[in-house]
Design a protein around this motif. Structure first.
Motif, PDB file in Angstrom:
ATOM      1  N   SER A 176      19.854  42.041  36.738  1.00  0.00           N
ATOM      2  CA  SER A 176      20.064  43.320  37.569  1.00  0.00           C
ATOM      3  C   SER A 176      18.781  44.150  36.789  1.00  0.00           C
ATOM      4  CB  SER A 176      21.527  43.718  37.413  1.00  0.00           C
ATOM      5  OG  SER A 176      21.757  43.849  35.786  1.00  0.00           O
ATOM      6  N   VAL A 177      18.507  44.993  37.887  1.00  0.00           N
ATOM      7  CA  VAL A 177      17.641  45.977  37.377  1.00  0.00           C
ATOM      8  C   VAL A 177      17.894  47.446  37.383  1.00  0.00           C
ATOM      9  CG1 VAL A 177      15.094  46.908  37.862  1.00  0.00           C
ATOM     10  CG2 VAL A 177      15.567  44.324  38.178  1.00  0.00           C
ATOM     11  N   THR A 178      17.737  48.161  36.368  1.00  0.00           N
ATOM     12  CA  THR A 178      17.703  49.639  36.081  1.00  0.00           C
ATOM     13  C   THR A 178      16.463  50.287  36.413  1.00  0.00           C
ATOM     14  OG1 THR A 178      19.829  49.605  34.855  1.00  0.00           O
ATOM     15  CG2 THR A 178      18.638  51.665  35.118  1.00  0.00           C
ATOM     16  N   VAL A 179      16.212  51.281  37.525  1.00  0.00           N
ATOM     17  CA  VAL A 179      15.123  52.101  37.821  1.00  0.00           C
ATOM     18  C   VAL A 179      15.384  53.373  37.482  1.00  0.00           C
ATOM     19  CG1 VAL A 179      13.314  52.492  39.356  1.00  0.00           C
ATOM     20  CG2 VAL A 179      14.444  50.188  39.643  1.00  0.00           C
ATOM     21  N   ARG A 180      14.641  54.109  36.714  1.00  0.00           N
ATOM     22  CA  ARG A 180      14.544  55.471  36.399  1.00  0.00           C
ATOM     23  C   ARG A 180      13.118  56.205  36.757  1.00  0.00           C
ATOM     24  NH1 ARG A 180      18.118  55.868  30.723  1.00  0.00           N
ATOM     25  NH2 ARG A 180      20.034  55.054  31.606  1.00  0.00           N
ATOM     26  N   GLN A 181      13.065  57.108  37.225  1.00  0.00           N
ATOM     27  CA  GLN A 181      11.714  58.063  37.416  1.00  0.00           C
ATOM     28  C   GLN A 181      11.926  59.489  37.120  1.00  0.00           C
ATOM     29  OE1 GLN A 181      10.732  57.270  41.572  1.00  0.00           O
ATOM     30  NE2 GLN A 181       9.532  55.687  40.755  1.00  0.00           N
ATOM     31  N   GLY A 182      11.947  59.749  35.861  1.00  0.00           N
ATOM     32  CA  GLY A 182      12.187  61.215  35.230  1.00  0.00           C
ATOM     33  C   GLY A 182      13.547  61.353  35.456  1.00  0.00           C
ATOM     34  N   ASN A 183      13.894  62.601  35.880  1.00  0.00           N
ATOM     35  CA  ASN A 183      15.295  63.075  35.866  1.00  0.00           C
ATOM     36  C   ASN A 183      15.476  63.324  37.400  1.00  0.00           C
ATOM     37  OD1 ASN A 183      15.528  63.742  33.072  1.00  0.00           O
ATOM     38  ND2 ASN A 183      14.479  65.450  33.373  1.00  0.00           N
ATOM     39  N   PHE A 184      14.671  62.413  38.199  1.00  0.00           N
ATOM     40  CA  PHE A 184      14.870  62.781  39.949  1.00  0.00           C
ATOM     41  C   PHE A 184      15.545  61.262  40.355  1.00  0.00           C
ATOM     42  CE2 PHE A 184      10.942  64.897  38.368  1.00  0.00           C
ATOM     43  CZ  PHE A 184      11.313  65.973  38.657  1.00  0.00           C
ATOM     44  N   ILE A 185      15.211  60.268  39.959  1.00  0.00           N
ATOM     45  CA  ILE A 185      15.869  58.824  40.365  1.00  0.00           C
ATOM     46  C   ILE A 185      16.506  58.065  39.299  1.00  0.00           C
ATOM     47  CG2 ILE A 185      15.264  56.965  41.566  1.00  0.00           C
ATOM     48  CD1 ILE A 185      13.229  58.591  43.281  1.00  0.00           C
ATOM     49  N   HIS A 186      17.565  57.610  39.458  1.00  0.00           N
ATOM     50  CA  HIS A 186      18.309  56.804  38.575  1.00  0.00           C
ATOM     51  C   HIS A 186      19.104  55.833  39.255  1.00  0.00           C
ATOM     52  CE1 HIS A 186      21.195  55.901  35.061  1.00  0.00           C
ATOM     53  NE2 HIS A 186      20.356  54.763  35.396  1.00  0.00           N
ATOM     54  N   ILE A 187      18.512  54.469  39.484  1.00  0.00           N
ATOM     55  CA  ILE A 187      19.332  53.557  40.157  1.00  0.00           C
ATOM     56  C   ILE A 187      19.521  52.182  39.170  1.00  0.00           C
ATOM     57  CG2 ILE A 187      19.235  51.583  42.017  1.00  0.00           C
ATOM     58  CD1 ILE A 187      17.052  53.573  43.307  1.00  0.00           C
ATOM     59  N   GLU A 188      20.962  52.137  39.073  1.00  0.00           N
ATOM     60  CA  GLU A 188      21.310  51.039  37.900  1.00  0.00           C
ATOM     61  C   GLU A 188      21.797  49.667  38.717  1.00  0.00           C
ATOM     62  OE1 GLU A 188      24.018  50.692  33.988  1.00  0.00           O
ATOM     63  OE2 GLU A 188      23.650  52.780  34.923  1.00  0.00           O
ATOM     64  N   GLY A 189      21.441  48.559  38.059  1.00  0.00           N
ATOM     65  CA  GLY A 189      22.043  47.488  38.559  1.00  0.00           C
ATOM     66  C   GLY A 189      21.721  46.926  40.047  1.00  0.00           C
ATOM     67  N   GLY A 190      20.563  47.517  40.563  1.00  0.00           N
ATOM     68  CA  GLY A 190      20.392  47.261  41.911  1.00  0.00           C
ATOM     69  C   GLY A 190      19.257  46.238  42.362  1.00  0.00           C
ATOM     70  N   ARG A 191      19.438  45.786  43.604  1.00  0.00           N
ATOM     71  CA  ARG A 191      18.541  45.012  44.049  1.00  0.00           C
ATOM     72  C   ARG A 191      18.097  45.314  45.465  1.00  0.00           C
ATOM     73  NH1 ARG A 191      20.413  38.556  42.376  1.00  0.00           N
ATOM     74  NH2 ARG A 191      20.550  39.118  40.033  1.00  0.00           N
ATOM     75  N   ASN A 192      17.064  44.839  46.207  1.00  0.00           N
ATOM     76  CA  ASN A 192      16.572  45.087  47.391  1.00  0.00           C
ATOM     77  C   ASN A 192      16.487  46.625  47.421  1.00  0.00           C
ATOM     78  OD1 ASN A 192      16.731  42.708  48.472  1.00  0.00           O
ATOM     79  ND2 ASN A 192      18.787  42.746  48.832  1.00  0.00           N
TER      80      ASN A 192
END
Length: 226
Positions: A135-151
């Motif tokens: 699983s992947v967690t993606v963060r872009q500063g304080n604007f975007i935080h997606i945890e455990g996502g795919r596709n």
């Protein structure tokens, strides 16, 4: 405590720690996994052998080869006890109760059944098959935080007038980043599962070691009262 059992508990603890480090990279050594399962399973039969010796000393007829009783159902467990450790309940009821309490119908936990089943499969059929669920967690500063996502597709996004990186995560958790502002943080996590089972390898091994340690302590305490 039987020193051989103590050695096995210490050794398997160390091996589980090494396997845990490997799993952080999304893979584990299947031979090491087999050895851990077998060593934990051996502890059970070492206990049975120790108990059988005590029963023989009390003139109880015991099979030459005994196995630790483990069963899903109470009636099957009693038959296994009678076969492997006959008259244990009469000779040492507290020790019998300790073993009984480890069974699924008492503990409401299948760890001992799963351990023995996985060990038998690895020993007689093939090395345990595993599956890496990344699983992947993606963060872009304080604007975007997606945890455990795919596709995941993050494309043509802006923050404070600055274009953020484009991020693409496929169904396998593989990440591709097209850099614009270099503000993306990606954290990968790996869950190594036994193939076809909803059982995660490392937590299961840690649980078995913890349960086995407690079971050993309880057996040792009552064994001393034979």
């Amino acid at each position: 405590m039987n020193p051989d059992i103590s050695d096995l508990l210490i050794h398997t603890k160390s091996e589980i720690e090494l396997l845990t480090q490997q799993s952080n990279n999304g893979e584990i050594n299947k031979v090491s996994l087999k050895n851990i399962l077998e060593n934990l399973r051996s502890i059970l039969d070492y206990h049975s052998e120790d108990i059988s010796i005590k029963l023989k000393e009390k003139q109880i007829s015991v099979p030459d080869k005994v196995y630790f009783p483990y069963e899903q159902r109470e009636n099957h467990f009693k038959k296994s006890i009678d076969k492997n450790l006959p008259k244990l309940k009469k000779i040492n009821n507290n020790l019998y109760t300790v073993i009984e309490n480890a069974q699924p119908f008492k503990a409401h936990d299948n760890w001992i059944i799963d351990l023995c089943s996985l060990t038998n499969e690895a020993k007689h059929n093939h090395l345990s098959k595993t599956e890496n669920q990344k699983s992947v967690t993606v963060r872009q500063g304080n604007f975007i935080h997606i945890e455990g996502g795919r596709n995941i597709t993050l494309y043509n996004n802006y923050a404070n007038g600055v274009r953020l990186d484009d991020v693409f995560v496929d169904n396998n958790g593989e990440v591709n980043i097209v850099k614009h502002s270099d503000t993306t943080l990606v954290i990968e996590k790996h869950r190594i599962m036994f193939d076809g089972k909803s059982v995660e390898v490392i937590p299961f091994l840690n649980k078995c070691h913890e349960k086995m340690t407690t079971l050993t302590e309880n057996i040792t305490e009552q064994f001393a009262k034979f």
